[in-house]
Design a protein around this motif. Sequence first.
Motif, PDB file in Angstrom:
ATOM      1  N   ILE A 132      -0.915   6.008  -4.606  1.00 44.44           N
ATOM      2  CA  ILE A 132      -1.103   5.408  -5.929  1.00 44.44           C
ATOM      3  C   ILE A 132      -0.207   4.171  -6.062  1.00 44.44           C
ATOM      4  O   ILE A 132      -0.600   3.152  -6.648  1.00 44.44           O
ATOM      5  N   GLY A 133       1.004   4.276  -5.497  1.00 49.25           N
ATOM      6  CA  GLY A 133       1.917   3.130  -5.547  1.00 49.25           C
ATOM      7  C   GLY A 133       1.320   1.900  -4.885  1.00 49.25           C
ATOM      8  O   GLY A 133       1.490   0.773  -5.372  1.00 49.25           O
ATOM      9  N   ILE A 134       0.608   2.108  -3.776  1.00 51.34           N
ATOM     10  CA  ILE A 134      -0.046   0.988  -3.082  1.00 51.34           C
ATOM     11  C   ILE A 134      -1.140   0.389  -3.952  1.00 51.34           C
ATOM     12  O   ILE A 134      -1.277  -0.838  -4.076  1.00 51.34           O
ATOM     13  N   LYS A 135      -1.916   1.273  -4.596  1.00 50.84           N
ATOM     14  CA  LYS A 135      -2.982   0.789  -5.478  1.00 50.84           C
ATOM     15  C   LYS A 135      -2.408   0.102  -6.722  1.00 50.84           C
ATOM     16  O   LYS A 135      -3.003  -0.826  -7.266  1.00 50.84           O
ATOM     17  N   LEU A 136      -1.256   0.577  -7.179  1.00 47.24           N
ATOM     18  CA  LEU A 136      -0.592  -0.065  -8.317  1.00 47.24           C
ATOM     19  C   LEU A 136      -0.263  -1.511  -7.995  1.00 47.24           C
ATOM     20  O   LEU A 136      -0.455  -2.417  -8.831  1.00 47.24           O
ATOM     21  N   GLN A 137       0.237  -1.735  -6.789  1.00 41.29           N
ATOM     22  CA  GLN A 137       0.585  -3.089  -6.382  1.00 41.29           C
ATOM     23  C   GLN A 137      -0.650  -3.984  -6.341  1.00 41.29           C
ATOM     24  O   GLN A 137      -0.623  -5.133  -6.802  1.00 41.29           O
ATOM     25  N   LYS A 138      -1.748  -3.432  -5.807  1.00 43.81           N
ATOM     26  CA  LYS A 138      -2.988  -4.206  -5.734  1.00 43.81           C
ATOM     27  C   LYS A 138      -3.533  -4.503  -7.126  1.00 43.81           C
ATOM     28  O   LYS A 138      -4.032  -5.608  -7.400  1.00 43.81           O
ATOM     29  N   ALA A 139      -3.454  -3.498  -8.031  1.00 50.08           N
ATOM     30  CA  ALA A 139      -3.925  -3.705  -9.405  1.00 50.08           C
ATOM     31  C   ALA A 139      -3.094  -4.758 -10.107  1.00 50.08           C
ATOM     32  O   ALA A 139      -3.610  -5.568 -10.886  1.00 50.08           O
ATOM     33  N   ASN A 140      -1.800  -4.759  -9.830  1.00 54.33           N
ATOM     34  CA  ASN A 140      -0.907  -5.755 -10.431  1.00 54.33           C
ATOM     35  C   ASN A 140      -1.224  -7.148  -9.899  1.00 54.33           C
ATOM     36  O   ASN A 140      -1.257  -8.121 -10.664  1.00 54.33           O
ATOM     37  N   VAL A 159      -0.970   8.425 -14.224  1.00 53.37           N
ATOM     38  CA  VAL A 159      -1.209   9.484 -13.254  1.00 53.37           C
ATOM     39  C   VAL A 159       0.031   9.700 -12.388  1.00 53.37           C
ATOM     40  O   VAL A 159       0.418  10.839 -12.106  1.00 53.37           O
ATOM     41  N   SER A 160       0.667   8.613 -11.974  1.00 46.41           N
ATOM     42  CA  SER A 160       1.861   8.715 -11.131  1.00 46.41           C
ATOM     43  C   SER A 160       2.988   9.449 -11.848  1.00 46.41           C
ATOM     44  O   SER A 160       3.671  10.295 -11.265  1.00 46.41           O
ATOM     45  N   ARG A 161       3.174   9.140 -13.138  1.00 44.56           N
ATOM     46  CA  ARG A 161       4.210   9.812 -13.923  1.00 44.56           C
ATOM     47  C   ARG A 161       3.914  11.301 -14.053  1.00 44.56           C
ATOM     48  O   ARG A 161       4.824  12.144 -13.937  1.00 44.56           O
ATOM     49  N   GLU A 162       2.651  11.643 -14.296  1.00 40.38           N
ATOM     50  CA  GLU A 162       2.284  13.053 -14.442  1.00 40.38           C
ATOM     51  C   GLU A 162       2.472  13.811 -13.130  1.00 40.38           C
ATOM     52  O   GLU A 162       2.936  14.952 -13.115  1.00 40.38           O
ATOM     53  N   LEU A 163       2.116  13.165 -12.019  1.00 42.53           N
ATOM     54  CA  LEU A 163       2.294  13.809 -10.716  1.00 42.53           C
ATOM     55  C   LEU A 163       3.771  14.092 -10.449  1.00 42.53           C
ATOM     56  O   LEU A 163       4.123  15.137  -9.897  1.00 42.53           O
ATOM     57  N   VAL A 217       6.023  14.799 -12.599  1.00 39.11           N
ATOM     58  CA  VAL A 217       6.401  15.961 -13.404  1.00 39.11           C
ATOM     59  C   VAL A 217       5.987  17.244 -12.695  1.00 39.11           C
ATOM     60  O   VAL A 217       6.765  18.204 -12.590  1.00 39.11           O
ATOM     61  N   TYR A 218       4.740  17.265 -12.189  1.00 38.67           N
ATOM     62  CA  TYR A 218       4.258  18.455 -11.496  1.00 38.67           C
ATOM     63  C   TYR A 218       5.024  18.689 -10.193  1.00 38.67           C
ATOM     64  O   TYR A 218       5.262  19.831  -9.803  1.00 38.67           O
ATOM     65  N   GLU A 219       5.386  17.604  -9.506  1.00 34.73           N
ATOM     66  CA  GLU A 219       6.173  17.739  -8.275  1.00 34.73           C
ATOM     67  C   GLU A 219       7.461  18.500  -8.559  1.00 34.73           C
ATOM     68  O   GLU A 219       7.845  19.406  -7.805  1.00 34.73           O
ATOM     69  N   SER A 220       8.135  18.136  -9.643  1.00 33.24           N
ATOM     70  CA  SER A 220       9.402  18.767  -9.992  1.00 33.24           C
ATOM     71  C   SER A 220       9.206  20.253 -10.291  1.00 33.24           C
ATOM     72  O   SER A 220       9.981  21.106  -9.835  1.00 33.24           O
ATOM     73  N   LYS A 221       8.148  20.577 -11.048  1.00 31.04           N
ATOM     74  CA  LYS A 221       7.886  21.965 -11.410  1.00 31.04           C
ATOM     75  C   LYS A 221       7.521  22.796 -10.184  1.00 31.04           C
ATOM     76  O   LYS A 221       7.982  23.942 -10.023  1.00 31.04           O
ATOM     77  N   ILE A 222       6.695  22.224  -9.303  1.00 28.90           N
ATOM     78  CA  ILE A 222       6.274  22.950  -8.107  1.00 28.90           C
ATOM     79  C   ILE A 222       7.456  23.148  -7.165  1.00 28.90           C
ATOM     80  O   ILE A 222       7.593  24.198  -6.534  1.00 28.90           O
ATOM     81  N   GLN A 223       8.338  22.141  -7.074  1.00 32.58           N
ATOM     82  CA  GLN A 223       9.517  22.278  -6.226  1.00 32.58           C
ATOM     83  C   GLN A 223      10.404  23.424  -6.718  1.00 32.58           C
ATOM     84  O   GLN A 223      10.899  24.226  -5.923  1.00 32.58           O
ATOM     85  N   ASP A 224      10.606  23.507  -8.037  1.00 33.95           N
ATOM     86  CA  ASP A 224      11.406  24.599  -8.601  1.00 33.95           C
ATOM     87  C   ASP A 224      10.759  25.949  -8.294  1.00 33.95           C
ATOM     88  O   ASP A 224      11.445  26.915  -7.938  1.00 33.95           O
ATOM     89  N   PHE A 225       9.449  26.004  -8.454  1.00 27.34           N
ATOM     90  CA  PHE A 225       8.717  27.248  -8.209  1.00 27.34           C
ATOM     91  C   PHE A 225       8.757  27.612  -6.730  1.00 27.34           C
ATOM     92  O   PHE A 225       8.962  28.765  -6.362  1.00 27.34           O
ATOM     93  N   ARG A 226       8.593  26.595  -5.871  1.00 26.41           N
ATOM     94  CA  ARG A 226       8.608  26.829  -4.435  1.00 26.41           C
ATOM     95  C   ARG A 226       9.968  27.378  -3.997  1.00 26.41           C
ATOM     96  O   ARG A 226      10.054  28.259  -3.138  1.00 26.41           O
ATOM     97  N   ASN A 227      11.060  26.873  -4.565  1.00 23.58           N
ATOM     98  CA  ASN A 227      12.396  27.321  -4.185  1.00 23.58           C
ATOM     99  C   ASN A 227      12.601  28.810  -4.454  1.00 23.58           C
ATOM    100  O   ASN A 227      13.367  29.478  -3.754  1.00 23.58           O
ATOM    101  N   LEU A 228      11.917  29.328  -5.460  1.00 23.31           N
ATOM    102  CA  LEU A 228      12.062  30.737  -5.795  1.00 23.31           C
ATOM    103  C   LEU A 228      11.505  31.647  -4.706  1.00 23.31           C
ATOM    104  O   LEU A 228      11.894  32.806  -4.593  1.00 23.31           O
ATOM    105  N   PHE A 229      10.593  31.115  -3.900  1.00 19.42           N
ATOM    106  CA  PHE A 229       9.952  31.921  -2.866  1.00 19.42           C
ATOM    107  C   PHE A 229      10.664  31.840  -1.527  1.00 19.42           C
ATOM    108  O   PHE A 229      10.237  32.473  -0.565  1.00 19.42           O
ATOM    109  N   GLU A 230      11.731  31.070  -1.444  1.00 20.76           N
ATOM    110  CA  GLU A 230      12.414  30.933  -0.164  1.00 20.76           C
ATOM    111  C   GLU A 230      13.102  32.236   0.213  1.00 20.76           C
ATOM    112  O   GLU A 230      13.867  32.807  -0.560  1.00 20.76           O
ATOM    113  N   VAL A 231      12.825  32.697   1.421  1.00 21.80           N
ATOM    114  CA  VAL A 231      13.403  33.935   1.933  1.00 21.80           C
ATOM    115  C   VAL A 231      14.364  33.579   3.057  1.00 21.80           C
ATOM    116  O   VAL A 231      14.050  32.781   3.928  1.00 21.80           O
ATOM    117  N   ASP A 232      15.554  34.166   3.022  1.00 21.60           N
ATOM    118  CA  ASP A 232      16.561  33.832   4.028  1.00 21.60           C
ATOM    119  C   ASP A 232      16.095  34.175   5.433  1.00 21.60           C
ATOM    120  O   ASP A 232      16.296  33.442   6.379  1.00 21.60           O
TER     121      ASP A 232
END
Length: 241
Positions: A47-55, A69-73, A75-90
């Motif tokens: 999306i960043g590449i397309k942003l540059q072209k659109a600009n 869309v980039s801002r929303e993604l 936000v979801y990245e942060s939430k998924i990362q937090d959720f993913r960390n909960l599943f880490e098994v030593d």
Amino acid sequence: MLEDRGDYVVINDLIEVLRNELPEKAIEIGEVLELLLDSLIITRIDIGIKLQKANDSKNFTLLEQLATVSRELAVYESKIQDFRNLFEVDFIQEKTVPDAEKSLPDYEQYRVDNNIEHTLYENFSHKRPFAFEFEGRKVMVDTWIDMLIKTAEILFKKDRAKIESFANDEDMNGRKMRYFSLHDKSGMRKPVQLAGEELYIETNLSANSIRNIIVKMLQKYGIKITEFKIYLRADYTELHK
């Protein structure tokens, strides 16, 4: 703390049960979330590449849409990362298997067509690799660990400094364990030294964890994920149902 307000189920407690009682499933869910996270990051980069072209073309309507869309993604990245960390098994305790049960399944019964191409976006649990194809070379392998090491060796020859930098790259290592280390293998569970060099790679990993690491390595090298093809030798999924 994440929780399901409707059913009053505390997610942390639910995941803790999975981590303790079904660690293999906890790892599998974590691996899928990690792959999803990587896909979101790649999408945001595109999306960043397309942003540059659109600009550049002064398409401000598209510019605004893509930025949203980039801002929303993000936000979801942060939430998924937090959720993913909960599943880490030593670690996963190895189960003691009686000698009578250690025999391999009938190979012919579970053989698959090793000419069919598979991508790094698939689930490889309970599957055995035959080869991988990368940059015009088809490399034969017996195990997923073999695939990881041979892929790393190819990338090492392309750019030694880049793969050595993985040792200090948080994106290339787990939250609780290191997948790459220079000179020092302490703290790693099953390190393999790369072709006589000082780089160690963790190999105490599942098939899907290895898949995820290969995906990340290719991303760091700026190589398209679709350029890496996998060929399977056998599929033992039916044995684990």
